[in-house]
Design a protein around this motif. Structure first.
Motif, PDB file in Angstrom:
ATOM      1  N   HIS A  35      17.803  30.465  71.560  1.00  0.00           N
ATOM      2  CA  HIS A  35      18.782  29.870  70.638  1.00  0.00           C
ATOM      3  C   HIS A  35      19.844  30.908  70.304  1.00  0.00           C
ATOM      4  O   HIS A  35      19.539  32.090  70.169  1.00  0.00           O
ATOM      5  N   THR A  36      21.084  30.469  70.180  1.00  0.00           N
ATOM      6  CA  THR A  36      22.144  31.359  69.744  1.00  0.00           C
ATOM      7  C   THR A  36      22.087  31.494  68.223  1.00  0.00           C
ATOM      8  O   THR A  36      22.149  30.489  67.512  1.00  0.00           O
ATOM      9  N   VAL A  37      21.954  32.734  67.731  1.00  0.00           N
ATOM     10  CA  VAL A  37      21.822  32.990  66.306  1.00  0.00           C
ATOM     11  C   VAL A  37      23.115  33.597  65.791  1.00  0.00           C
ATOM     12  O   VAL A  37      23.622  34.563  66.372  1.00  0.00           O
ATOM     13  N   LEU A  38      23.644  33.023  64.711  1.00  0.00           N
ATOM     14  CA  LEU A  38      24.873  33.520  64.099  1.00  0.00           C
ATOM     15  C   LEU A  38      24.515  34.322  62.858  1.00  0.00           C
ATOM     16  O   LEU A  38      23.893  33.806  61.921  1.00  0.00           O
ATOM     17  N   LEU A  39      24.884  35.606  62.811  1.00  0.00           N
ATOM     18  CA  LEU A  39      24.633  36.474  61.669  1.00  0.00           C
ATOM     19  C   LEU A  39      25.945  36.853  60.999  1.00  0.00           C
ATOM     20  O   LEU A  39      26.950  37.066  61.694  1.00  0.00           O
ATOM     21  N   PRO A  40      25.963  36.923  59.703  1.00  0.00           N
ATOM     22  CA  PRO A  40      27.198  37.366  59.024  1.00  0.00           C
ATOM     23  C   PRO A  40      27.452  38.831  59.275  1.00  0.00           C
ATOM     24  O   PRO A  40      26.526  39.618  59.423  1.00  0.00           O
ATOM     25  N   ARG A  41      28.732  39.175  59.344  1.00  0.00           N
ATOM     26  CA  ARG A  41      29.103  40.579  59.431  1.00  0.00           C
ATOM     27  C   ARG A  41      28.846  41.243  58.083  1.00  0.00           C
ATOM     28  O   ARG A  41      29.287  40.770  57.055  1.00  0.00           O
ATOM     29  N   ILE A  42      28.156  42.333  58.072  1.00  0.00           N
ATOM     30  CA  ILE A  42      27.757  43.010  56.851  1.00  0.00           C
ATOM     31  C   ILE A  42      28.656  44.217  56.621  1.00  0.00           C
ATOM     32  O   ILE A  42      28.851  45.032  57.517  1.00  0.00           O
ATOM     33  N   SER A  43      29.213  44.308  55.381  1.00  0.00           N
ATOM     34  CA  SER A  43      30.044  45.456  55.034  1.00  0.00           C
ATOM     35  C   SER A  43      29.144  46.598  54.599  1.00  0.00           C
ATOM     36  O   SER A  43      28.237  46.420  53.792  1.00  0.00           O
ATOM     37  N   THR A  44      29.361  47.751  55.158  1.00  0.00           N
ATOM     38  CA  THR A  44      28.593  48.935  54.772  1.00  0.00           C
ATOM     39  C   THR A  44      29.301  49.733  53.690  1.00  0.00           C
ATOM     40  O   THR A  44      28.762  50.725  53.224  1.00  0.00           O
ATOM     41  N   ASP A  45      30.495  49.329  53.306  1.00  0.00           N
ATOM     42  CA  ASP A  45      31.267  50.053  52.303  1.00  0.00           C
ATOM     43  C   ASP A  45      31.305  49.229  51.025  1.00  0.00           C
ATOM     44  O   ASP A  45      31.894  48.144  50.994  1.00  0.00           O
ATOM     45  N   PRO A  46      30.661  49.677  49.933  1.00  0.00           N
ATOM     46  CA  PRO A  46      30.689  48.889  48.686  1.00  0.00           C
ATOM     47  C   PRO A  46      32.089  48.720  48.118  1.00  0.00           C
ATOM     48  O   PRO A  46      32.322  47.838  47.296  1.00  0.00           O
ATOM     49  N   LEU A  47      33.024  49.557  48.560  1.00  0.00           N
ATOM     50  CA  LEU A  47      34.392  49.430  48.060  1.00  0.00           C
ATOM     51  C   LEU A  47      35.037  48.138  48.537  1.00  0.00           C
ATOM     52  O   LEU A  47      35.902  47.581  47.863  1.00  0.00           O
ATOM     53  N   ASP A  48      34.595  47.642  49.721  1.00  0.00           N
ATOM     54  CA  ASP A  48      35.136  46.373  50.204  1.00  0.00           C
ATOM     55  C   ASP A  48      34.839  45.238  49.231  1.00  0.00           C
ATOM     56  O   ASP A  48      35.676  44.377  48.969  1.00  0.00           O
ATOM     57  N   ASP A  49      33.611  45.262  48.693  1.00  0.00           N
ATOM     58  CA  ASP A  49      33.238  44.235  47.735  1.00  0.00           C
ATOM     59  C   ASP A  49      34.113  44.309  46.491  1.00  0.00           C
ATOM     60  O   ASP A  49      34.548  43.282  45.949  1.00  0.00           O
ATOM     61  N   LEU A  50      34.378  45.521  46.014  1.00  0.00           N
ATOM     62  CA  LEU A  50      35.225  45.697  44.832  1.00  0.00           C
ATOM     63  C   LEU A  50      36.637  45.193  45.097  1.00  0.00           C
ATOM     64  O   LEU A  50      37.237  44.505  44.269  1.00  0.00           O
ATOM     65  N   VAL A  51      37.174  45.516  46.279  1.00  0.00           N
ATOM     66  CA  VAL A  51      38.537  45.102  46.612  1.00  0.00           C
ATOM     67  C   VAL A  51      38.651  43.584  46.636  1.00  0.00           C
ATOM     68  O   VAL A  51      39.593  43.000  46.082  1.00  0.00           O
ATOM     69  N   GLU A  52      37.676  42.933  47.262  1.00  0.00           N
ATOM     70  CA  GLU A  52      37.734  41.480  47.334  1.00  0.00           C
ATOM     71  C   GLU A  52      37.533  40.844  45.969  1.00  0.00           C
ATOM     72  O   GLU A  52      38.093  39.777  45.681  1.00  0.00           O
ATOM     73  N   PHE A  91      40.808  56.909  38.576  1.00  0.00           N
ATOM     74  CA  PHE A  91      42.134  56.905  39.184  1.00  0.00           C
ATOM     75  C   PHE A  91      42.062  57.143  40.686  1.00  0.00           C
ATOM     76  O   PHE A  91      42.770  56.497  41.460  1.00  0.00           O
ATOM     77  N   ALA A  92      41.212  58.069  41.111  1.00  0.00           N
ATOM     78  CA  ALA A  92      41.061  58.296  42.551  1.00  0.00           C
ATOM     79  C   ALA A  92      40.556  57.029  43.238  1.00  0.00           C
ATOM     80  O   ALA A  92      41.007  56.669  44.338  1.00  0.00           O
ATOM     81  N   LEU A  93      39.619  56.338  42.587  1.00  0.00           N
ATOM     82  CA  LEU A  93      39.125  55.074  43.141  1.00  0.00           C
ATOM     83  C   LEU A  93      40.230  54.028  43.170  1.00  0.00           C
ATOM     84  O   LEU A  93      40.382  53.303  44.161  1.00  0.00           O
TER      85      LEU A  93
END
Length: 510
Positions: A35-52, A91-93
């Protein structure tokens, strides 16, 4: 961890050994029974979550300082920036978040930048001071008719009543206009304008019953409070030139009376009353027409005003304290020395300048936020801006005050008491700027307590020193006026103390 909108195909999708995301989705043919299995792309950078997470609210962020203000308002601290995201401080963040947010979307064309005011708008605000002064030339004729004692009582009583009435009505109307309810705003102004002469006449009749003064005093109080509401309506609908045009005859005949003498006394009083009535009727017509022009349906006015009651109570208390602060020191001297009696004239004449600088403060703070790169630089810059604007609001009444004192000296009417009282009213120019800024942040409680503290300091210390005219202790007038000057300086310090916790918060200028 966040789920990306893209999908990876196959069991082997994920990250490479270096922790980087893979390139385009890898595909392998599914064999028999597979069966073809579809997996979500996982972000390894927690900053991506903050940006979104912050993108919906910060898509129009002007710079990294704007982002830092929003993150701090959301509860993020420097420690959180280090522990959760690996950056030295907020501020750096925020600099990295701002970079990852991408290019800023253009603003809609119909959105006007508040700081981009034309010179005509500035001139409109500055003109408010002279508008307040226009009826004053009629006071000498009124004084000759009602007498000094009645004039002083009427000015103080009507000043307090009109100040509170106009302040509450204008605040409620502006709140309704800000909520997109122009019809409700117009109805508030119509009701306030139509009822204030009744309130003024009733208050004047009560004052006459208690102290005497006759029908002329009632008429004077009624006209004064009616003019205060009339000017409020004209300012609200930006019809200041019309008000100036209608009141010009009263100003000119008052000047003619001062020059030519008692023969024009009845004319001066009658023309002034007629101009006030004409301006009053014009204000009512304008308010009615503008309210009817609002075609949209609106909720009932009572329901719309119910949430605003606490703020309106605060505005009313602020107006009452402001009137008492301004009038309590001058009232005992209005029957005596001319230089003390007119000490407030330069301040009243330049109140429009103070209002203009208060209106310009927020756009200038927003411009400062776009220029600087560090929160500490913004805080330093905003306090420098406050110091500069306060200096302007002290200089504005100081210039006409110096001219007035020079004229009084030339006429032999200047005294040390008059100089000190005039200096106190010049200092009030800076205090009123600070009061406008506090009122714009709804700090009405702090405003009222600060003004009460200044009044108590003036009267209380004067009572201890035997110089408190309001309490019947007629000591040296120089001591009393010097204490008033000191109480105004105390008031400035209290206002600055009230601004200290909030002035440097960048989130307030977004």
């Amino acid at each position: 961890m966040s789920l990306d909108s893209g999908l990876e195909t196959g069991l082997g999708s994920g990250t490479d050994p270096d922790g980087n995301r893979p390139g385009p989705a890898a595909t392998h043919a599914a064999g028999p029974g597979e069966h073809t299995v579809l997996l979500p792309r996982i972000s390894t950078d927690p900053l991506d979550d903050l940006v979104e997470r912050v993108r919906p609210t910060l898509s129009q962020a002007v710079d990294s300082l704007h982002v830092a203000a929003a993150l701090e308002a959301d509860g993020l601290t420097d420690r959180g920036a280090r522990v959760e995201y690996g950056y030295q401080d907020v501020f750096a963040l925020s600099t990295e978040v701002y970079r990852r947010l991408g290019p800023r979307l253009p603003r809609p064309r119909d959105v006007r930048v508040r700081g981009n005011r034309s010179w005509r708008e500035s001139l409109r605000l500055i003109s408010h001071g002279p508008l307040y002064v226009l009826p004053c030339t009629a006071f000498p004729a009124v004084l000759a008719i009602v007498g000094r004692r009645s004039l002083v009582l009427g000015l103080v009583f009507a000043g307090v009543l009109g100040w509170v009435y106009a302040g509450v009505a204008s605040h409620a109307a502006y709140r309704m206009l800000g909520l997109g309810r122009p019809r409700a705003a117009g109805r508030i102004l119509i009701v306030a304008t139509l009822t204030v002469p009744v309130a003024g006449a009733a208050a004047g009749a009560g004052l006459v019953w208690l102290t005497g003064g006759g029908v002329a005093l009632v008429a004077m109080i009624t006209c004064q409070v009616a003019y205060q509401l009339t000017s409020t309506v004209m300012v609200f609908y930006r019809r200041e030139p019309w008000l100036a045009l209608v009141m010009t005859p009263a100003f000119l005949i008052g000047v003619a009376y001062l020059i030519l003498g008692s023969g024009l006394r009845p004319w001066s009083a009658a023309v002034a009353a007629g101009c006030v009535v004409a301006a009053f009727l014009l204000a009512v017509v304008i308010a009615v027409r503008r309210a009817r022009a609002a075609a949209m349906a609106e909720p009932p006015l009572r329901a719309a005003l119910r949430p605003e009651v606490p703020a309106l109570v605060g505005v009313g208390a602020y107006g009452l304290c402001s009137a008492v602060l301004l009038l309590h020191a001058a009232a005992p001297y209005l029957l005596g020395s001319l230089d003390v009696a007119i000490a407030a004239a330069p301040l009243i004449l330049t109140m429009g300048v103070i209002e203009w600088r208060a209106e310009r403060f927020r756009p200038q703070a927003a411009a400062l936020m776009r220029r600087v790169e560090r929160p500490r630089a913004f805080v330093r810059g905003i306090w420098q801006l406050l110091a500069r604007e306060t200096a302007i609001c002290l200089l504005a009444p100081a210039i006409p005050a110096a001219a007035m004192l020079a004229g009084l000296y030339h006429l032999g009417l200047l005294s040390a008491v008059g100089i000190v009282m005039t200096a106190a009213h010049v200092a009030l120019g800076g205090a009123y700027l600070l009061a406008f800024l506090l009122a714009g942040r709804d700090r009405f409680g702090w405003l009222c307590w600060s003004m009460l503290a200044a009044i108590v300091a003036h009267v209380g210390i004067g009572a201890l020193l035997g110089s408190a005219p309001l309490l019947g202790r007629s000591g040296p007038a120089l001591v009393d006026t010097s204490l008033y000057l000191g109480s105004v300086l105390l008031l400035q310090a209290l206002f600055v103390l009230g601004l200290a916790p909030i002035l440097g918060q960048a989130v307030r200028y977004r």
